[in-house]
Motif scaffolding. Structure first.
Motif, PDB file in Angstrom:
ATOM      1  N   THR A  12     -33.192  12.254  23.192  1.00 50.38           N
ATOM      2  CA  THR A  12     -32.203  11.417  23.877  1.00 50.38           C
ATOM      3  C   THR A  12     -32.084  11.826  25.335  1.00 50.38           C
ATOM      4  O   THR A  12     -32.007  10.968  26.223  1.00 50.38           O
ATOM      5  N   ASP A  13     -32.088  13.123  25.609  1.00 50.88           N
ATOM      6  CA  ASP A  13     -32.002  13.590  26.995  1.00 50.88           C
ATOM      7  C   ASP A  13     -33.185  13.109  27.825  1.00 50.88           C
ATOM      8  O   ASP A  13     -33.014  12.708  28.981  1.00 50.88           O
ATOM      9  N   ASP A 133     -28.019   1.548  23.109  1.00 53.30           N
ATOM     10  CA  ASP A 133     -26.787   2.293  22.833  1.00 53.30           C
ATOM     11  C   ASP A 133     -26.864   3.739  23.339  1.00 53.30           C
ATOM     12  O   ASP A 133     -25.900   4.256  23.888  1.00 53.30           O
ATOM     13  N   VAL A 134     -28.012   4.360  23.176  1.00 57.98           N
ATOM     14  CA  VAL A 134     -28.197   5.749  23.612  1.00 57.98           C
ATOM     15  C   VAL A 134     -28.086   5.855  25.140  1.00 57.98           C
ATOM     16  O   VAL A 134     -27.504   6.796  25.663  1.00 57.98           O
ATOM     17  N   LEU A 135     -28.644   4.882  25.836  1.00 58.87           N
ATOM     18  CA  LEU A 135     -28.672   4.953  27.298  1.00 58.87           C
ATOM     19  C   LEU A 135     -27.351   4.555  27.940  1.00 58.87           C
ATOM     20  O   LEU A 135     -27.093   4.895  29.087  1.00 58.87           O
ATOM     21  N   HIS A 136     -26.523   3.845  27.193  1.00 57.60           N
ATOM     22  CA  HIS A 136     -25.263   3.368  27.756  1.00 57.60           C
ATOM     23  C   HIS A 136     -24.044   4.095  27.181  1.00 57.60           C
ATOM     24  O   HIS A 136     -22.936   3.582  27.265  1.00 57.60           O
ATOM     25  N   GLU A 137     -24.250   5.249  26.603  1.00 57.58           N
ATOM     26  CA  GLU A 137     -23.115   6.034  26.073  1.00 57.58           C
ATOM     27  C   GLU A 137     -22.364   6.679  27.205  1.00 57.58           C
ATOM     28  O   GLU A 137     -22.877   7.060  28.196  1.00 57.58           O
TER      29      GLU A 137
END
Length: 137
Positions: A12-13, A133-137
């Motif tokens: 994710t990072d 979703d992961v990039l816009h958390e």
């Protein structure tokens, strides 16, 4: 079997860092496109919204995702070795498959002809299902 694209984040990072690094490029593309269309400063401020920049940013990221393009047999071998769920879109009796995986989930699209279209479709789907979703958390 061939791989096309530049981005295949493992974590994710890594995905977030790649996404952040593309923001200036997306902004430049939008601004230069608006200039090429003859927008003056006022029109640019009115028409080129934050949503336009966000869409360009997402589209740029998606277009750079790395996808694997292979035969049905190559895909089935990969799928059998993949430790996660794989969603396949398209027909079962189609010879070619493109696929991408992130965070324990795989997506694939089948095609008979038009590999560029299949890769583009898969990249957009991967962005929407695996990354948004992961990039816009």
């Amino acid at each position: 079997m061939e791989t096309h694209g530049l981005l295949r984040p493992e974590t994710t990072d890594e995905a977030r860092e790649a996404y952040r690094s593309l923001a200036p490029t997306a902004t430049t593309v939008v601004r230069e496109s608006a200039r090429a269309m003859g927008f003056d400063r006022k029109e640019m401020d009115q028409r080129v919204t934050d949503g336009v920049y966000a869409t360009a940013h997402e589209a740029l990221y998606a277009s750079l995702l790395s996808v694997t393009d292979g035969s049905r047999e190559e895909f089935e071998t990969w799928k059998g070795e993949f430790d996660g769920e794989v969603t396949v879109m398209g027909g079962e009796n189609v010879d070619r498959v493109v696929w991408h995986a992130f965070s324990g989930e795989g997506l694939a699209a089948t095609y008979q002809n038009e590999p560029e279209a299949a890769r583009g479709t898969l990249r957009r789907m991967a962005f929407g299902r695996l990354y948004r979703d992961v990039l816009h958390e």
